[in-house]
Design an enzyme around this catalytic site. Structure first.
Site, PDB file in Angstrom:
ATOM      1  N   ASN A  99      99.847  15.883  25.853  1.00 39.32           N
ATOM      2  CA  ASN A  99      99.591  15.808  27.295  1.00 39.32           C
ATOM      3  C   ASN A  99      98.142  16.110  27.685  1.00 39.32           C
ATOM      4  O   ASN A  99      97.683  15.640  28.723  1.00 39.32           O
ATOM      5  CB  ASN A  99     100.549  16.771  28.012  1.00 39.32           C
ATOM      6  CG  ASN A  99     100.129  17.014  29.429  1.00 39.32           C
ATOM      7  OD1 ASN A  99     100.296  16.152  30.301  1.00 39.32           O
ATOM      8  ND2 ASN A  99      99.538  18.181  29.699  1.00 39.32           N
ATOM      9  N   SER A 151      98.005   6.970  31.277  1.00 43.79           N
ATOM     10  CA  SER A 151      97.680   6.918  32.695  1.00 43.79           C
ATOM     11  C   SER A 151      97.913   5.492  33.180  1.00 43.79           C
ATOM     12  O   SER A 151      97.782   4.534  32.405  1.00 43.79           O
ATOM     13  CB  SER A 151      96.206   7.298  32.914  1.00 43.79           C
ATOM     14  OG  SER A 151      95.799   6.980  34.230  1.00 43.79           O
ATOM     15  N   TYR A 164      87.435   7.041  30.272  1.00 41.03           N
ATOM     16  CA  TYR A 164      88.803   7.527  30.489  1.00 41.03           C
ATOM     17  C   TYR A 164      89.801   6.375  30.402  1.00 41.03           C
ATOM     18  O   TYR A 164      90.793   6.444  29.681  1.00 41.03           O
ATOM     19  CB  TYR A 164      88.878   8.201  31.858  1.00 41.03           C
ATOM     20  CG  TYR A 164      90.239   8.765  32.203  1.00 41.03           C
ATOM     21  CD1 TYR A 164      90.654   9.984  31.675  1.00 41.03           C
ATOM     22  CD2 TYR A 164      91.099   8.091  33.066  1.00 41.03           C
ATOM     23  CE1 TYR A 164      91.898  10.511  31.995  1.00 41.03           C
ATOM     24  CE2 TYR A 164      92.333   8.607  33.390  1.00 41.03           C
ATOM     25  CZ  TYR A 164      92.733   9.826  32.855  1.00 41.03           C
ATOM     26  OH  TYR A 164      93.971  10.330  33.171  1.00 41.03           O
ATOM     27  N   SER A 167      90.192   5.022  26.926  1.00 33.68           N
ATOM     28  CA  SER A 167      90.920   5.976  26.066  1.00 33.68           C
ATOM     29  C   SER A 167      92.416   5.936  26.367  1.00 33.68           C
ATOM     30  O   SER A 167      93.248   6.019  25.457  1.00 33.68           O
ATOM     31  CB  SER A 167      90.365   7.397  26.239  1.00 33.68           C
ATOM     32  OG  SER A 167      90.789   7.976  27.462  1.00 33.68           O
ATOM     33  N   LYS A 168      92.773   5.798  27.634  1.00 36.52           N
ATOM     34  CA  LYS A 168      94.202   5.787  27.981  1.00 36.52           C
ATOM     35  C   LYS A 168      94.862   4.461  27.578  1.00 36.52           C
ATOM     36  O   LYS A 168      96.049   4.428  27.233  1.00 36.52           O
ATOM     37  CB  LYS A 168      94.392   6.064  29.476  1.00 36.52           C
ATOM     38  CG  LYS A 168      93.996   7.496  29.877  1.00 36.52           C
ATOM     39  CD  LYS A 168      94.817   8.561  29.150  1.00 36.52           C
ATOM     40  CE  LYS A 168      94.572   9.959  29.666  1.00 36.52           C
ATOM     41  NZ  LYS A 168      95.368  10.992  28.981  1.00 36.52           N
TER      42      LYS A 168
HETATM   43  P1  NAD Z   1      94.391  19.443  33.614  1.00 33.41           P
HETATM   44  O1  NAD Z   1      92.910  19.371  33.522  1.00 33.41           O
HETATM   45  O2  NAD Z   1      94.999  20.314  34.647  1.00 33.41           O
HETATM   46  O3  NAD Z   1      95.005  19.824  32.198  1.00 33.41           O
HETATM   47  C1  NAD Z   1      94.464  19.376  30.981  1.00 33.41           C
HETATM   48  C2  NAD Z   1      94.605  20.497  29.961  1.00 33.41           C
HETATM   49  O4  NAD Z   1      94.109  20.023  28.694  1.00 33.41           O
HETATM   50  C3  NAD Z   1      93.797  21.741  30.338  1.00 33.41           C
HETATM   51  O5  NAD Z   1      94.641  22.881  30.372  1.00 33.41           O
HETATM   52  C4  NAD Z   1      92.742  21.841  29.247  1.00 33.41           C
HETATM   53  O6  NAD Z   1      92.395  23.159  28.881  1.00 33.41           O
HETATM   54  C5  NAD Z   1      93.426  21.095  28.082  1.00 33.41           C
HETATM   55  N1  NAD Z   1      92.418  20.633  27.136  1.00 33.41           N
HETATM   56  C6  NAD Z   1      91.370  19.817  27.407  1.00 33.41           C
HETATM   57  N2  NAD Z   1      90.586  19.710  26.317  1.00 33.41           N
HETATM   58  C7  NAD Z   1      91.161  20.461  25.347  1.00 33.41           C
HETATM   59  C8  NAD Z   1      90.815  20.767  24.002  1.00 33.41           C
HETATM   60  N3  NAD Z   1      89.692  20.291  23.426  1.00 33.41           N
HETATM   61  N4  NAD Z   1      91.638  21.566  23.283  1.00 33.41           N
HETATM   62  C9  NAD Z   1      92.757  22.074  23.854  1.00 33.41           C
HETATM   63  N5  NAD Z   1      93.130  21.838  25.130  1.00 33.41           N
HETATM   64  C10 NAD Z   1      92.332  21.042  25.860  1.00 33.41           C
HETATM   65  O7  NAD Z   1      94.883  17.925  33.800  1.00 33.41           O
HETATM   66  P2  NAD Z   1      96.272  17.330  34.330  1.00 33.41           P
HETATM   67  O8  NAD Z   1      96.007  16.716  35.643  1.00 33.41           O
HETATM   68  O9  NAD Z   1      97.386  18.309  34.180  1.00 33.41           O
HETATM   69  O10 NAD Z   1      96.449  16.126  33.290  1.00 33.41           O
HETATM   70  C11 NAD Z   1      97.326  16.176  32.178  1.00 33.41           C
HETATM   71  C12 NAD Z   1      97.361  14.792  31.552  1.00 33.41           C
HETATM   72  O11 NAD Z   1      97.785  13.833  32.515  1.00 33.41           O
HETATM   73  C13 NAD Z   1      95.993  14.305  31.054  1.00 33.41           C
HETATM   74  O12 NAD Z   1      96.151  13.588  29.851  1.00 33.41           O
HETATM   75  C14 NAD Z   1      95.541  13.383  32.169  1.00 33.41           C
HETATM   76  O13 NAD Z   1      94.621  12.406  31.707  1.00 33.41           O
HETATM   77  C15 NAD Z   1      96.861  12.770  32.574  1.00 33.41           C
HETATM   78  N6  NAD Z   1      96.895  12.213  33.940  1.00 33.41           N
HETATM   79  C16 NAD Z   1      96.632  13.004  35.017  1.00 33.41           C
HETATM   80  C17 NAD Z   1      96.685  12.461  36.299  1.00 33.41           C
HETATM   81  C18 NAD Z   1      96.416  13.305  37.527  1.00 33.41           C
HETATM   82  O14 NAD Z   1      96.291  12.746  38.629  1.00 33.41           O
HETATM   83  N7  NAD Z   1      96.343  14.604  37.425  1.00 33.41           N
HETATM   84  C19 NAD Z   1      96.984  11.109  36.461  1.00 33.41           C
HETATM   85  C20 NAD Z   1      97.254  10.324  35.326  1.00 33.41           C
HETATM   86  C21 NAD Z   1      97.206  10.903  34.061  1.00 33.41           C
END
Ligand code: NAD
Length: 260
Positions: A99, A151, A164, A167-168
């Site tokens: 995730n 995503s 981004y 990558s997705k």
């Molecule tokens: P977020 O930034 O709140 O959480 C991401 C987490 O990944 C963080 O806790 C961070 O510490 C961890 N992380 C990042 N790099 C790391 C590393 N090198 N080692 C270990 N941990 C690491 O983001 P989110 O909004 O909860 O997103 C979660 C997933 O959902 C992501 O893959 C994001 O791309 C995807 N996503 C999010 C949205 C949105 O609107 N929030 C939409 C589509 C997809």
């Protein structure tokens, strides 16, 4: 009427060991909470041990079982070691939720020198390292589920996010490839493709852009952006035995929002 999600009382993961990366983030915390509430032994994986410990404490206070797995996803050896430790300690690893993700913004000419590599290190390469580490255990067990957070932008790119989005798209392709190669061994691999989800990250971006949540909600035909709990419910379904024939799917969850 715009609905909010209801709370489930399902118990689909009793005693299953589930590793969730990015488990301290907005969506990851919700996935961890959902799987723990359904009986899983949740491995809270993220970069910062103290932050992981706080999430574990909350899950345990809520009656769940959870453990800290702090490591940096950009370190292939750390990914392999984390999986090895879980399997050594529990003798199983049933579910992997890839995730964690990072979002370095910009069109190609706007990217900083390391934006591309840094994005792929977390969003793609870490999935490769973790899947290579967990697959032997799942194949031996004759079952297992991997859910990758892609995503909507991996399917329909939003402007100005080339690293981004690409990558997705790679996450979706990787998911389909793994599903084809390991479905015969009983391992199911699927992806979720969320539109915008109301997380602290989105809230911070919004504050920077001067827009309000109401502005974002108005862009979604369903009337609001997604909630982390809604993504968690989909992840849990895909990882559960309720979805045995779902292999290689990339499920959009967007409230019918088209990419602008
Ligand atoms: P977020 O930034 O709140 O959480 C991401 C987490 O990944 C963080 O806790 C961070 O510490 C961890 N992380 C990042 N790099 C790391 C590393 N090198 N080692 C270990 N941990 C690491 O983001 P989110 O909004 O909860 O997103 C979660 C997933 O959902 C992501 O893959 C994001 O791309 C995807 N996503 C999010 C949205 C949105 O609107 N929030 C939409 C589509 C997809």
């Amino acid at each position: 009427m715009i609905k909010q999600p209801t709370t489930s009382t399902a118990r689909r993961f009793v005693d299953q060991v589930c590793l969730i990366t990015g488990a301290v983030g907005g969506i990851g915390t919700a996935i961890a909470g959902r799987l723990a509430a359904e009986g899983a032994v949740v491995q809270v994986a993220d970069r910062d041990a103290d932050a992981c410990a706080r999430v574990v404490e909350d899950l345990v206070l809520a009656g769940g079982r959870a453990e800290v797995r702090a490591f940096d996803l950009t370190d292939p050896d750390a990914c392999a070691a984390a999986v090895r430790d879980v399997v050594d300690e529990h003798g199983r690893l049933d579910v992997l939720v890839n995730n964690a993700g990072v979002n370095r913004r910009g069109a190609l000419l706007d990217l900083a020198a390391d934006d591309w590599a840094a994005t792929f290190a977390v969003n793609v390469d870490a999935l490769v390292h973790l899947c290579r580490a967990v697959l032997p255990t799942m194949i031996n067990a004759g079952q297992g589920a991997i859910v990758n957070t892609a995503s909507q932008w991996g399917l329909s790119p939003a402007p100005g996010h080339v690293a981004y989005n690409t990558s997705k798209a790679a996450v979706v392709a990787f998911t389909q490839n793994l599903a084809r190669d390991y479905a015969p061994a009983g391992v199911r691999v699927n992806a979720v493709c969320p539109g915008e989800v109301w997380t602290p990250m989105l809230e911070a971006n919004l504050a920077r852009s001067g827009r309000t949540k109401a502005d974002l909600d108005a862009l979604v035909p369903y009337g609001r952006v997604g909630l982390p709990e809604e993504i968690a419910a989909l992840v849990a379904f895909l990882a559960s035995d309720e979805a045995p024939y779902l292999c290689g799917a990339a499920v959009e969850i967007t409230g019918a929002q088209a990419v602008a």
